[in-house]
Design an enzyme around this catalytic site. Structure first.
Site, PDB file in Angstrom:
ATOM      1  CB  SER A 163      36.621  38.258  43.198  1.00 66.29           C
ATOM      2  OG  SER A 163      36.398  39.370  42.429  1.00 66.29           O
TER       3      SER A 163
ATOM      4  CE  LYS B  70      40.287  39.802  40.973  1.00 66.71           C
ATOM      5  NZ  LYS B  70      38.728  40.063  40.997  1.00 66.71           N
TER       6      LYS B  70
ATOM      7  CB  SER C 283      39.596  41.023  45.048  1.00 63.61           C
ATOM      8  OG  SER C 283      38.832  40.261  44.225  1.00 63.61           O
TER       9      SER C 283
ATOM     10  CE  LYS D 150      40.308  37.162  45.330  1.00 63.05           C
ATOM     11  NZ  LYS D 150      39.435  38.086  46.098  1.00 63.05           N
TER      12      LYS D 150
END
Length: 442
Positions: free
Chosen positions: A66, A69, A130, A255
């Site tokens: 993730s 992202k 997320s 993140k």
């Protein structure tokens, strides 16, 4: 008897002191050395200069989960800035995003089949929790389909000069988890991949171009669909934020990522005393060699503490700095024969606190700005750029920078007017006889 007692006491005290000192000294030496980060790859960078102060296997292409992202966030902020999308714009859930959102085995907020959500809501779910289906919804809104969005991701990665990367979906999920609905143009077993260096570059551009990302990324928890029957409290996946379990000073982003393919990953950022650093750990492992949620935060904290303790952002050369051996340039067609040059801004470098005196100024002259005599020709304005100044370590630099080393302009110090025709004629005559005399003398 008293003597022997005193001697024994002193010997015992010294032994205890040495043991304690040894432990302290060992800890201090360990802290001075670069830490051994238990991860497949890692990197640490100072934001304003792009200075790399730690790296491990930083160019290896690995799964990023993730952390993908961050690119989706970049493209969203860019679309908002270009007014192609607005925060209050709504998205109508389709069958694809609905099915993905109902899979509780994936990181998601459940979306209603007939639901309508604002881009702002979807973005917050993506950045804080997320949420995968929310990310797909944003991708479809921006590009029309996730397949087209993936093309945009790869084009932007090339534009930003990331280097080592591959985007195959907007979320970071394994394509094999997408129930046969992977983006058009990608394979069912494909995965998003980047190097630690490329990941740090992406984070650097996201934080530099759109620093407002931190307003959301630093939120410990949020309520999705607040005030409705579907309200859900979501906790940030970054457990290093204040009030969360691995609370670490200065951390406010950025993140996390996890899949079986990528392991536990984290792109972190923290600011202390006006200095912001970016760290990346990929497939972080514990003392038993197993990847885990705790391992990625332990590795990040270890890396951050090392950098903040031993490095500092130092102004090495102030505004108006002049080089000892080249403080001026010759001037042609002016009353004066030389003009001073200096820097137009201060130059700061992120360096080890113990190495402040090991840097020297390096002048690079812009030959296109000079005439064939390596000078300037009047008239010339104050502030005209004639070169640049960079700092160079006398000890050498093993890591370098994410991009180019920081530099500042070297400029003309004052306006220089062109001399009148009479002055130029007299000077020309003088130069002729000077040259003649020199030839005769030789």
């Amino acid at each position: 008897m008293k003597y022997h007692f005193k001697a024994a006491f002193i010997a015992s005290f010294l032994a205890m002191w040495m043991l304690g000192s040894s432990a302290f000294f060992t800890s201090y030496v360990y802290a001075e050395e670069a830490p051994d980060i238990q991860a497949d790859a890692a990197i640490a960078v100072e934001l304003s200069t792009g200075k790399i102060v730690y790296e491990k296997n930083a160019n290896a292409l690995l799964g990023i989960a993730s952390m993908t992202k961050m690119m989706s966030e970049y493209l969203l902020f860019e679309a908002i800035a270009e007014k192609k999308v607005s925060w209050d714009q709504t998205y109508q859930v389709n069958e694809h995003t609905y099915k993905i959102s109902q899979d509780l085995g994936l990181s998601n907020v459940p979306l209603r089949r007939d639901g309508t959500y604002t881009i702002q809501e979807l973005y917050e779910a993506m950045a804080i929790y997320s949420a995968n289906a929310a990310t797909m919804a944003i991708a479809e809104t921006i590009a029309g389909s996730e397949g087209e969005f993936v093309k945009m991701m790869n084009e932007k990665g090339t534009e930003l000069g990331l280097g080592e990367f591959q985007f195959v979906n907007s979320t970071g999920l394994n394509n094999s988890d997408l129930k046969g609905m992977h983006p058009e143009g990608t394979g069912p077993e494909d995965d998003n991949m980047m190097s630690a260096r490329a990941t740090a570059k992406l984070a650097m551009r996201l934080l530099t171009d759109y620093p407002e990302i931190l307003e959301t990324a630093s939120t410990p928890q949020m309520t999705f669909q607040d005030g409705t029957a579907d309200a859900i409290v979501l906790q940030n996946t970054n457990f290093m934020l204040p009030s969360l379990i691995y609370d670490t000073e200065g951390v406010d982003g950025l993140k996390t990522g996890f899949t079986d393919f990528a392991g536990y990953c984290f792109t972190g950022t923290a600011e202390r005393n006006g200095v912001r650093i970016i760290t990346v750990v990929m497939n972080a492992k514990d003392e038993n060699g197993k990847t885990s949620n705790k391992a990625r935060f332990d590795a990040t904290k270890k890396l951050m503490e090392y950098v903040f303790e031993h490095y500092d952002l130092v102004e090495l050369f102030p505004t108006n700095y002049q080089f000892d051996k080249k403080s001026s340039l010759p001037v042609r067609q002016a009353k004066r024969k030389k003009v001073d040059i200096h820097t137009d801004k201060p130059l700061s470098v992120f360096l080890k606190k113990s190495e402040k005196d090991s840097y020297e100024a390096v002048l690079t002259v812009d030959k296109q700005a000079l005439n064939e005599e390596e000078g300037v020709t009047a008239p010339i304005k104050k502030g005209t750029v004639v070169g640049s100044l960079t700092a160079q370590s006398k000890e050498g630099d093993s890591y370098g920078y994410l991009n180019d080393a920081p530099s500042v302009n070297v400029v003309i110090k004052e306006d220089i007017k062109k001399a009148g025709w009479f002055t130029l004629m007299i000077r020309s005559v003088g130069d002729f006889f000077t040259e003649l005399w020199n030839n005769v003398s030789k």
